[in-house]
Design an enzyme around this catalytic site. Structure first.
Site, PDB file in Angstrom:
ATOM      1  N   PRO A   2       0.754  -1.238   0.000  1.00 37.80           N
ATOM      2  CA  PRO A   2       0.000   0.000   0.000  1.00 37.80           C
ATOM      3  C   PRO A   2       0.791   1.299   0.000  1.00 37.80           C
ATOM      4  CG  PRO A   2      -0.042  -1.001   2.184  1.00 37.80           C
ATOM      5  CD  PRO A   2       0.938  -1.733   1.360  1.00 37.80           C
ATOM      6  N   GLU A   3       1.069   1.874  -1.145  1.00 35.20           N
ATOM      7  CA  GLU A   3       1.382   3.299  -1.217  1.00 35.20           C
ATOM      8  C   GLU A   3       0.181   3.934  -1.908  1.00 35.20           C
ATOM      9  OE1 GLU A   3       5.399   4.486  -2.151  1.00 35.20           O
ATOM     10  OE2 GLU A   3       6.224   2.662  -1.282  1.00 35.20           O
ATOM     11  N   LYS A  52      -2.910   7.698   1.373  1.00 37.36           N
ATOM     12  CA  LYS A  52      -3.099   6.281   1.662  1.00 37.36           C
ATOM     13  C   LYS A  52      -4.428   6.001   2.338  1.00 37.36           C
ATOM     14  CE  LYS A  52       1.895   6.158   2.086  1.00 37.36           C
ATOM     15  NZ  LYS A  52       3.018   6.200   3.028  1.00 37.36           N
ATOM     16  N   ARG A 260      12.502   3.134   9.183  1.00 35.25           N
ATOM     17  CA  ARG A 260      12.247   2.506   7.891  1.00 35.25           C
ATOM     18  C   ARG A 260      13.570   2.287   7.186  1.00 35.25           C
ATOM     19  NH1 ARG A 260       7.080   3.090   6.399  1.00 35.25           N
ATOM     20  NH2 ARG A 260       7.525   1.162   5.335  1.00 35.25           N
TER      21      ARG A 260
END
Length: 271
Positions: A2-3, A52, A260
């Site tokens: 999911p982007e 998103k 990240r």
DNA sequence: GCCCAATGTCGAC
DNA sequence: TCGACCTTGGGCA
């Protein structure tokens, strides 16, 4: 998955299968049962995506707010729907199709005011560039910030919809060192990044995957073997740590940045 | 079977 | 800066 491109594609796909119909709404897993009961049999009137965040509009003013988080997944299929597994948070089913939602961070029934509050805290979305996205709003924040451009691109208040893949790839495509401060990004650089994101993400919606490698750098053009990557698209640096750069042959590096994984080519993206 | 990682975000310290 | 949360699939025993 999911982007932002995934979410915009989902908005289209939910609409194609259910808009104008009155699907059965259920929550086999149970966490959305009360709302599902209120909505079942009412018309899905529209769908929308901002960054998103996915919104499913029922009747005049009811909205389901969905955020997939890192793990959320959506599965479409034709009728008749198979028995749901016990992790399905939300199922819509009509006479021709069904769709299952699993593992979302958010699946909630919200009011128009609550929906507006979500839009208000999100930055401009490159996938809404033809309607209401203002790249200069993003640049005003970037140009005043000592934070790295890599972190700013992931901040949904600055730009909505960019995630770890588009972040890494767009910085590579513009040869920008991810550790440069936002305030050191020139207006022309931001214009180029934004325009590129609009193009890349639109293609992402079309193909339902992220491809960022220019034609002149594809495996065929460079005389190298086809990719072995498993995330679905052809990319320059994302998850290519310690592999040779498609452009210069140098080693792609990875580092932790705000919890990240960051990927970049130190040779192509010099400070 | 267990352990880990994954395209995300929030809130507590 | 760290843990919590949500789920699945791959590597390994």
């Amino acid at each position: 998955m999911p982007e932002g491109h995934t979410i915009h594609r989902l908005a289209q796909d939910y609409a194609a299968a259910f808009q104008g119909t009155k699907p059965l709404v259920t929550s086999p897993q149970g966490k959305f049962s009360d709302a599902a009961e209120l909505l079942t049999g009412s018309e899905l009137t529209r769908t929308e995506a901002h960054g998103k965040h996915l919104f499913l509009g029922f009747r005049a003013t009811d909205w389901i707010h969905i955020h997939l988080g890192l793990f959320g997944k959506v599965t479409f299929g034709g009728a008749p729907a198979p028995p749901p597994t016990d992790t399905v948070r939300l199922r819509l089913a009509n006479s021709t199709a069904y769709v299952d939602l699993r593992g979302p961070t958010t699946c909630a029934l919200i009011t128009p005011a609550e929906k507006q509050a979500i839009h208000d805290r999100l930055g401009p979305d490159p996938l809404r560039a033809d309607t209401d996205a203002d790249p200069q709003a993003a640049y005003r924040r970037i140009s005043r910030s000592r934070t790295t451009i890599a972190a700013l691109l992931m901040d949904q208040k600055v730009v909505a919809g960019v995630g770890n893949v588009y972040r890494a790839e767009v910085l590579f495509r513009h040869r920008i060192d991810p550790y440069r401060a936002g305030k050191d990004i020139a207006p022309v650089e931001w214009d180029a990044i934004w325009t590129d994101l609009v193009g890349l993400m639109r293609e992402g919606v079309r193909n339902n995957r992220i491809d960022t490698v220019r034609p002149e750098h594809t495996p065929e053009a460079m005389g190298r073997p086809p990719r072995v990557d498993d995330h679905g698209g052809e990319v320059y640096v994302y998850r290519r740590a310690n592999l040779p750069c498609h452009v210069c042959g140098g080693e792609i590096r990875t580092a932790d940045l705000a919890a990240r994984n960051l990927f970049w080519c130190p040779n192509c993206q010099k400070p």
